[in-house]
Scaffold this motif. Structure first.
Motif, PDB file in Angstrom:
ATOM      1  N   GLY A   2       0.812  -1.210   0.000  1.00 46.14           N
ATOM      2  CA  GLY A   2       0.000   0.000   0.000  1.00 46.14           C
ATOM      3  C   GLY A   2       0.844   1.258   0.000  1.00 46.14           C
ATOM      4  O   GLY A   2       0.483   2.260  -0.621  1.00 46.14           O
ATOM      5  N   VAL A   3       1.974   1.209   0.695  1.00 44.81           N
ATOM      6  CA  VAL A   3       2.870   2.369   0.731  1.00 44.81           C
ATOM      7  C   VAL A   3       3.396   2.643  -0.671  1.00 44.81           C
ATOM      8  O   VAL A   3       3.363   3.781  -1.155  1.00 44.81           O
ATOM      9  N   THR A  19      10.511   7.049   5.262  1.00 40.55           N
ATOM     10  CA  THR A  19       9.523   6.127   4.709  1.00 40.55           C
ATOM     11  C   THR A  19       9.693   4.747   5.329  1.00 40.55           C
ATOM     12  O   THR A  19       8.704   4.081   5.651  1.00 40.55           O
ATOM     13  N   ILE A  23       7.095   2.482   7.463  1.00 36.09           N
ATOM     14  CA  ILE A  23       6.748   1.095   7.137  1.00 36.09           C
ATOM     15  C   ILE A  23       6.904   0.204   8.367  1.00 36.09           C
ATOM     16  O   ILE A  23       6.067  -0.668   8.627  1.00 36.09           O
ATOM     17  N   LEU A  26       4.057   0.916  10.636  1.00 40.07           N
ATOM     18  CA  LEU A  26       2.856   0.348  10.026  1.00 40.07           C
ATOM     19  C   LEU A  26       2.760  -1.149  10.288  1.00 40.07           C
ATOM     20  O   LEU A  26       1.667  -1.668  10.548  1.00 40.07           O
ATOM     21  N   VAL A  30      -0.623  -3.113  11.745  1.00 43.95           N
ATOM     22  CA  VAL A  30      -1.320  -4.073  10.890  1.00 43.95           C
ATOM     23  C   VAL A  30      -1.299  -5.470  11.498  1.00 43.95           C
ATOM     24  O   VAL A  30      -2.323  -6.162  11.518  1.00 43.95           O
ATOM     25  N   ALA A 129       3.590   7.438   4.365  1.00 42.42           N
ATOM     26  CA  ALA A 129       3.812   5.989   4.283  1.00 42.42           C
ATOM     27  C   ALA A 129       2.833   5.246   5.183  1.00 42.42           C
ATOM     28  O   ALA A 129       2.224   4.248   4.770  1.00 42.42           O
ATOM     29  N   ILE A 130       2.657   5.736   6.399  1.00 37.31           N
ATOM     30  CA  ILE A 130       1.725   5.072   7.317  1.00 37.31           C
ATOM     31  C   ILE A 130       0.289   5.233   6.820  1.00 37.31           C
ATOM     32  O   ILE A 130      -0.503   4.285   6.868  1.00 37.31           O
ATOM     33  N   TYR A 132      -0.891   5.696   3.661  1.00 40.55           N
ATOM     34  CA  TYR A 132      -1.154   4.859   2.487  1.00 40.55           C
ATOM     35  C   TYR A 132      -1.156   3.379   2.861  1.00 40.55           C
ATOM     36  O   TYR A 132      -2.029   2.618   2.443  1.00 40.55           O
ATOM     37  N   GLY A 133      -0.169   2.976   3.630  1.00 41.93           N
ATOM     38  CA  GLY A 133      -0.070   1.568   4.004  1.00 41.93           C
ATOM     39  C   GLY A 133      -1.228   1.111   4.866  1.00 41.93           C
ATOM     40  O   GLY A 133      -1.758   0.012   4.688  1.00 41.93           O
ATOM     41  N   PHE A 136      -4.483   0.607   2.797  1.00 45.59           N
ATOM     42  CA  PHE A 136      -4.462  -0.651   2.046  1.00 45.59           C
ATOM     43  C   PHE A 136      -4.521  -1.857   2.984  1.00 45.59           C
ATOM     44  O   PHE A 136      -5.246  -2.822   2.736  1.00 45.59           O
ATOM     45  N   ALA A 137      -3.780  -1.801   4.068  1.00 47.63           N
ATOM     46  CA  ALA A 137      -3.715  -2.936   4.993  1.00 47.63           C
ATOM     47  C   ALA A 137      -5.028  -3.154   5.736  1.00 47.63           C
ATOM     48  O   ALA A 137      -5.344  -4.286   6.103  1.00 47.63           O
TER      49      ALA A 137
END
Length: 164
Positions: A2-3, A19, A23, A26, A30, A129-130, A132-133, A136-137
């Motif tokens: 997702g990132v 970034t 991650i 994140l 997750v 980054a967090i 977007y990730g 998606f997650a």
């Protein structure tokens, strides 16, 4: 994943240090969401087995297992979404570089509120980054994890039935 998608779609730079810190952060969020979801699905399965008076060797049927997975997903939907939404909303000021000067707010009653600045170049990539990730997650946690859980348990049950 997702990132990377988020950074590519919005044509943002992949800043190695920040970034990657995003991650790593994140990953903790997750994994925690997925563990809690799977744990609750296991709890619903135990409750169902107890309600049906099944022995340790007996397994739930596919519809019963599906019912437990759906119930676990429905029950954990709100907490997972609330965690994701509050984290994303909390990181937006960091990612956008929203600044308030608290010193002048207290002393002069002037917050000197502005967006951007030098700190967004440093902290922004981590925030995005967090964001977007996690977006998606959260989808993966709520949709893909229960589906995989159901399919893996169904395959295990078939293998046990073939072996018996």
């Amino acid at each position: 994943i997702g990132v990377l998608f988020g950074l590519l779609i919005f044509r943002m730079d992949f800043v190695i240090l920040m970034t990657m810190i995003g991650i790593i952060s994140l990953a903790g969020i997750v994994v925690n969401n997925a563990i809690v979801l799977i744990d609750y699905i296991n709890l619903t399965i135990k409750r169902k087995r107890r309600a049906l008076n099944l022995d340790a060797s007996e397994k739930l049927t596919s519809p019963q297992l599906l019912e437990c997975v759906v119930e676990g997903g429905k029950t954990r939907l709100r907490p997972v979404l609330l965690t994701a939404i509050t984290t994303i909303l909390g990181l937006l000021p960091l990612a956008l570089g929203i600044n308030i000067n608290f010193k002048t707010l207290v002393t002069e009653l002037n917050p000197n509120f502005y967006i951007g600045g030098e700190n967004v170049a440093f902290w922004g990539p981590m925030g995005w980054a967090i964001i977007y990730g996690l977006t998606f997650a959260t989808f993966l946690t709520l949709v893909v994890v229960p589906i995989l859980y159901y399919l893996i348990n169904k395959i295990k049950t078939r293998r046990m039935n073939v072996a018996a």
